[in-house]
Design an enzyme around this catalytic site. Structure first.
Site, short mmCIF file in Angstrom:
data_model
loop_
_atom_site.label_atom_id
_atom_site.label_comp_id
_atom_site.label_asym_id
_atom_site.label_seq_id
_atom_site.Cartn_x
_atom_site.Cartn_y
_atom_site.Cartn_z
N SER A 42 -7.78 3.14 8.78
CA SER A 42 -8.30 3.11 7.41
C SER A 42 -7.46 2.16 6.55
CB SER A 42 -8.29 4.54 6.85
OG SER A 42 -8.37 4.55 5.45
N ARG A 90 -14.06 12.51 5.99
CA ARG A 90 -12.79 13.11 6.42
C ARG A 90 -12.26 14.08 5.37
NH1 ARG A 90 -9.14 8.27 7.01
NH2 ARG A 90 -7.53 9.82 7.29
N HIS A 134 0.86 -1.17 0.00
CA HIS A 134 0.00 0.00 0.00
C HIS A 134 0.90 1.22 0.00
CE1 HIS A 134 -3.77 2.17 0.96
NE2 HIS A 134 -2.98 2.99 1.62
N LYS A 156 -8.42 -2.26 5.54
CA LYS A 156 -8.56 -2.74 4.15
C LYS A 156 -7.55 -3.86 3.86
CE LYS A 156 -8.44 1.56 2.95
NZ LYS A 156 -8.36 2.86 2.36
N ASP A 210 -15.11 2.33 5.88
CA ASP A 210 -13.97 3.19 5.54
C ASP A 210 -14.33 4.13 4.39
OD1 ASP A 210 -11.09 4.01 5.55
OD2 ASP A 210 -11.21 3.22 3.53
N1 URA Z 1 -4.81 5.81 2.54
C1 URA Z 1 -5.92 5.24 3.06
O1 URA Z 1 -6.36 4.19 2.60
N2 URA Z 1 -6.52 5.83 4.10
C2 URA Z 1 -6.09 6.98 4.64
O2 URA Z 1 -6.68 7.47 5.57
C3 URA Z 1 -4.94 7.57 4.08
C4 URA Z 1 -4.30 6.96 3.02
#
Ligand code: URA
Length: 409
Positions: A183, A168, A82, A187, A161
Site C-alpha cells: 500500500s 481492510r 511517508h 503510492k 489502494d
Molecule cells: N499507510 C498506508 O498508506 N497504507 C497502509 O496500509 C498503512 C499505512
C-alpha cells in the site's frame, strides 16, 4: 482462473502467482469480484502472509491500477516522505518547506486522518481557502518553482489502494505487513520520487504496535524500493507519546509554524532528522553535513519563508486561521511526576472534542483540540496546569477517565 481456487490456495498457505493476484485484485477494481470474496482473500493473506515476490507482484498491480508520474525526468532531487501515522505528527508541514529551502523537490500526496491518527490534509483544510486538490499541472508547476506542494490523493493515483484500504479498515486486516508495504510503496513509486524516507511509527498511538513488526515492515519497504531502483530508507520512531504538544488541526498548523520559527521541541528534532536523511540521500552528502544545512535553513527562516509561499500559492489565508476562543484549563489533581502521556488517550480526547471523525459522516471541527503544557518527566504540584482544551460550541460530556492519559505518579 477462478477466485474460489485463489482464496483456497492462500487459505492453505500457498504462494499466488502474478496472474492470480492480478485476476483477483483487478477483478475487485472492475467490480467483478464482490467485497465478501476480496475480504476472504485479504484475511487469508493477513493470516498466512505473502512472500517477497508475491508482495512485489501486488505492489506492481497496485501501481499499474492508475497513473504513474515520472517526476525524476523533470527535476533532479525528487524526495518524498511517508509516516505510517501518529498523534500530533505534523512533520510534513515542517519537512516540506524545509526540503524546499534545501533545494530539494517534494511532491507530496497526503491522506486524511485514519482512526485516531491525524492526516495532513485535515490539518491543511484548517487554513481558510487552502486548496487541497490543485490541478496536476498546478501541483507539479508549484513543485518545480517553489520546491514543495501538497495534494490530497488524486483519484488517479493507485485507485486500487484506495478501495482495498477502505475494505481492510472494516475487515480487521489493517495490520498485515505485506499489505501495508505494498500500500505504502505503490503510492510512493507511482507519485514519482526517487529518494524516499519512511517513518515507521511504533506504539499505542500507531498502526504498528511492536518494534519487531516495525523492523519487519522496514525490510519489506526497502526490498520493494530495490525492485524499483528507488533509494528507500526507514526510521523507526516512538508513538507511545504524542510527537508534539498540539493535537488538533489548526493547533497543529500553529505548532508547525512555531517549529519553523525555531521552537526547540521533539517535532523540530524529528523534522530535522527526516530532512537531513532526505538531503543526504538525494545529494549524496554525509548525514552530519546535511543535518547542519537543515538546521541553518530553520534558523535563517528560509524554511519559514517557503512555508508562507507554499500556503499562499495554494490559496491559503494564514491570517484567518481559526482556533477556538473557548479554552478550558485542565489542572493536576495530585502532586507527582508525569510518568507517561499516552498518545492514544490524547487522540481519543481530541476526537471527543471534534478534532477527528468518529463516524464516516461526522464533520471535523478544525478549531478544537488539546495543547499540552507538560511533558514526560516533569514534576507537577496539585493545581498546576496540565493542558488547555480548545472546545467547540457544544462541549461533550467529559469524564475523569478522559484525562487519565496523563499519568502522574
Ligand atoms: N499507510 C498506508 O498508506 N497504507 C497502509 O496500509 C498503512 C499505512
Amino acid at each position: 482462473m477462478n477466485i474460489l481456487d485463489i482464496i483456497t490456495r492462500k487459505k492453505n498457505g500457498e504462494s499466488l502467482s502474478y496472474d492470480e493476484l492480478k485476476y483477483a485484485f483487478n477483478g475487485y477494481l472492475n467490480g467483478e469480484i464482490p467485497d465478501y470474496q476480496m475480504s476472504a482473500l485479504l484475511m487469508a493473506i493477513t493470516i498466512n502472509g505473502m512472500s517477497m515476490s508475491e508482495t512485489i507482484s501486488l505492489t506492481d498491480i497496485f501501481i499499474k491500477s492508475g497513473e504513474i508520474y515520472d517526476l525524476h525526468n523533470r527535476m533532479q532531487y525528487v524526495v518524498d516522505k511517508h509516516s505510517t501515522g501518529g498523534v500530533g505528527d505534523s512533520t510534513t508541514l515542517v519537512i516540506g518547506p524545509l526540503c524546499a529551502a534545501l533545494g530539494l523537490h517534494m511532491a507530496k500526496m497526503s491522506g486524511r486522518g485514519l482512526g485516531y491518527t491525524g492526516g495532513t490534509i485535515d490539518k491543511l483544510e484548517a487554513i481558510p481557502g487552502f486548496n487541497v486538490l490543485p490541478s496536476i499541472q498546478d501541483f507539479y508547476d508549484q513543485v518545480e518553482n517553489i520546491g514543495f506542494a501538497i495534494s490530497a490523493q488524486t483519484p488517479n493515483l493507485v485507485p486500487l489502494d484506495k478501495l482495498i484500504y477502505a475494505l481492510r479498515d472494516v475487515t480487521g486486516t489493517t495490520e498485515s505487513i505485506p499489505l501495508i508495504a505494498s500500500s505504502i510503496m505503490s503510492k510512493k513509486i507511482a507519485a514519482g520520487a526517487n529518494n524516499i524516507l519512511i517513518d515507521i511509527k511504533v506504539g499505542s498511538g500507531a498502526l504498528i504496535k511492536t518494534e519487531e513488526d516495525a523492523k519487519q515492515l522496514s525490510k519489506w519497504l526497502i526490498a520493494i524500493g530495490e525492485a524499483y531502483e528507488r533509494n528507500v530508507k526507514t526510521i523507526i520512531s516512538d508513538m507511545n507519546t504524542p510527537l508534539s504538544f498540539a493535537i488538533g488541526n489548526a493547533l497543529e498548523v500553529i505548532e508547525a509554524i512555531n517549529v519553523l520559527n525555531g521552537k526547540k521541541c521533539p517535532l523540530l528534532d524529528a523534522s530535522l532528522e527526516i530532512a537531513a536523511n532526505l538531503l543526504s540521500m538525494a545529494k549524496r552528502i554525509p548525514y552530519e553535513e546535511a543535518y547542519k544545512q537543515a538546521e541553518e535553513a530553520i534558523y535563517s527562516k528560509k524554511a519559514l519563508k517557503k512555508f508562507a509561499e507554499f500556503v499562499s500559492n495554494q490559496g491559503g489565508d494564514l491570517a484567518n486561521l481559526n482556533v477556538s476562543k473557548r479554552v478550558i484549563p485542565v489542572k493536576a489533581k495530585i502532586d507527582g511526576v508525569i510518568k507517561n502521556i499516552d498518545a492514544l488517550g490524547a487522540a481519543k480526547l481530541a476526537q471527543k472534542l471534534g478534532a477527528s471523525k468518529m463516524k464516516l459522516d461526522d464533520k471535523i471541527d478544525y478549531s478544537v483540540g488539546i495543547m499540552l503544557k507538560v511533558k514526560k518527566g516533569d514534576i507537577v504540584k496539585r493545581g498546576d496546569l496540565l493542558m488547555y482544551l480548545y472546545v467547540g460550541d457544544t462541549l461533550p460530556k467529559l469524564r475523569n477517565v478522559d484525562f487519565e492519559f496523563i499519568n502522574i505518579v
